[in-house]
Write a protein that holds these residues in place. Structure first.
Motif, PDB file in Angstrom:
ATOM      1  N   TYR A  80     -10.405  82.450  66.665  1.00  0.00           N
ATOM      2  CA  TYR A  80      -9.677  82.431  65.402  1.00  0.00           C
ATOM      3  C   TYR A  80      -9.871  83.717  64.581  1.00  0.00           C
ATOM      4  O   TYR A  80      -9.401  83.804  63.458  1.00  0.00           O
ATOM      5  CB  TYR A  80     -10.050  81.181  64.595  1.00  0.00           C
ATOM      6  N   ARG A  81     -10.579  84.674  65.160  1.00  0.00           N
ATOM      7  CA  ARG A  81     -10.780  85.992  64.551  1.00  0.00           C
ATOM      8  C   ARG A  81     -11.394  85.914  63.153  1.00  0.00           C
ATOM      9  O   ARG A  81     -10.927  86.537  62.203  1.00  0.00           O
ATOM     10  CB  ARG A  81      -9.466  86.785  64.544  1.00  0.00           C
ATOM     11  N   ILE A  82     -12.456  85.125  63.074  1.00  0.00           N
ATOM     12  CA  ILE A  82     -13.263  85.067  61.854  1.00  0.00           C
ATOM     13  C   ILE A  82     -14.725  85.183  62.280  1.00  0.00           C
ATOM     14  O   ILE A  82     -15.060  84.920  63.444  1.00  0.00           O
ATOM     15  CB  ILE A  82     -13.023  83.771  61.043  1.00  0.00           C
ATOM     16  N   VAL A 155      -9.097  79.839  58.356  1.00  0.00           N
ATOM     17  CA  VAL A 155      -7.989  80.765  58.589  1.00  0.00           C
ATOM     18  C   VAL A 155      -6.795  80.390  57.725  1.00  0.00           C
ATOM     19  O   VAL A 155      -6.173  81.250  57.086  1.00  0.00           O
ATOM     20  CB  VAL A 155      -7.600  80.803  60.087  1.00  0.00           C
ATOM     21  N   ARG A 160      -9.101  85.630  56.833  1.00  0.00           N
ATOM     22  CA  ARG A 160      -8.944  86.994  57.367  1.00  0.00           C
ATOM     23  C   ARG A 160      -8.676  88.016  56.256  1.00  0.00           C
ATOM     24  O   ARG A 160      -8.921  89.198  56.436  1.00  0.00           O
ATOM     25  CB  ARG A 160      -7.826  87.030  58.397  1.00  0.00           C
ATOM     26  N   ARG A 161      -8.173  87.545  55.122  1.00  0.00           N
ATOM     27  CA  ARG A 161      -7.885  88.443  53.998  1.00  0.00           C
ATOM     28  C   ARG A 161      -8.963  88.379  52.925  1.00  0.00           C
ATOM     29  O   ARG A 161      -9.318  89.393  52.330  1.00  0.00           O
ATOM     30  CB  ARG A 161      -6.529  88.096  53.376  1.00  0.00           C
TER      31      ARG A 161
END
Length: 194
Positions: A80-82, A155, A160-161
């Motif tokens: 999940y790219r965290i 997410v 991500r931001r």
């Protein structure tokens, strides 16, 4: 040959009945699998691979986090790219990585309506809400389901931001955000990226 002989002996009606029974059995198995009623076969865990863009676990993480949980946190972080260390920190705060015996961690829900080792809301109309209906799959008390659900929740809430805002959405407390971030830095070798 035996199957053909059996089909001839049964005739057309018998063949249709057998086909219907086969379809029913396959459907019942699929439904049971979707509901999480069937346990997957035991498999050896694959050797850990370096995760792109993710820090390695610190010695504190290896000492504190059960190996199964550590693998699940790292997999979800990568997928999940965290930061996996944030998921691990949330797991520590919420349930000591599933080790606490408080209500809702291993079965049922707690007073607020949260379930599982990541304490995600799972009771409609409760204080915690029913985030599980949107982010969860399977049983909320299974860490293999709960950890990815927590990642999807973060997410969806902008991790991500703005990681702080996503953690605050998880638990509406500035002290909670600070505690999670402190633990996440301790778990990531080199103090993490964020």
């Amino acid at each position: 040959m035996i199957a053909l002989g059996l089909l001839r002996a049964l005739g057309l009606r018998g063949t249709v009945v057998l086909a219907c029974l086969l379809v029913l059995a396959v459907t019942a198995y699929s439904v049971a699998e979707d509901l999480g009623l069937l346990e997957p076969p035991a498999q050896a865990a694959p050797a850990p691979k370096p995760t792109a863009g993710q820090p390695a676990p610190s010695s504190a993480a290896v000492a504190d986090i059960p190996a199964t949980y550590l693998r699940l946190y790292r997999q979800a972080g990568t997928r999940y790219r965290i930061p996996w260390s944030v998921l691990a920190a949330i797991g520590k705060v919420e349930s000591d990585h599933g080790r606490t015996r408080l209500p809702g961690v291993r079965s049922g829900s707690n007073w607020a309506g949260a379930c599982g080792p990541m304490q995600i809301g799972c009771v409609p109309g409760s204080k915690a809400g029913n985030a599980w209906a949107r982010y969860g799959h399977g049983r909320p008390h299974d860490p293999a389901n709960a950890i990815p659900a927590a990642a999807r929740y973060l997410v969806d809430h902008g991790a991500r931001r703005n990681l702080d805002r996503a953690i605050f959405a998880y638990n509406h407390s500035r002290a909670y955000v600070a505690k999670v971030k402190t633990l996440a830095r301790r778990y990531a070798r080199g103090g993490g990226r964020r």
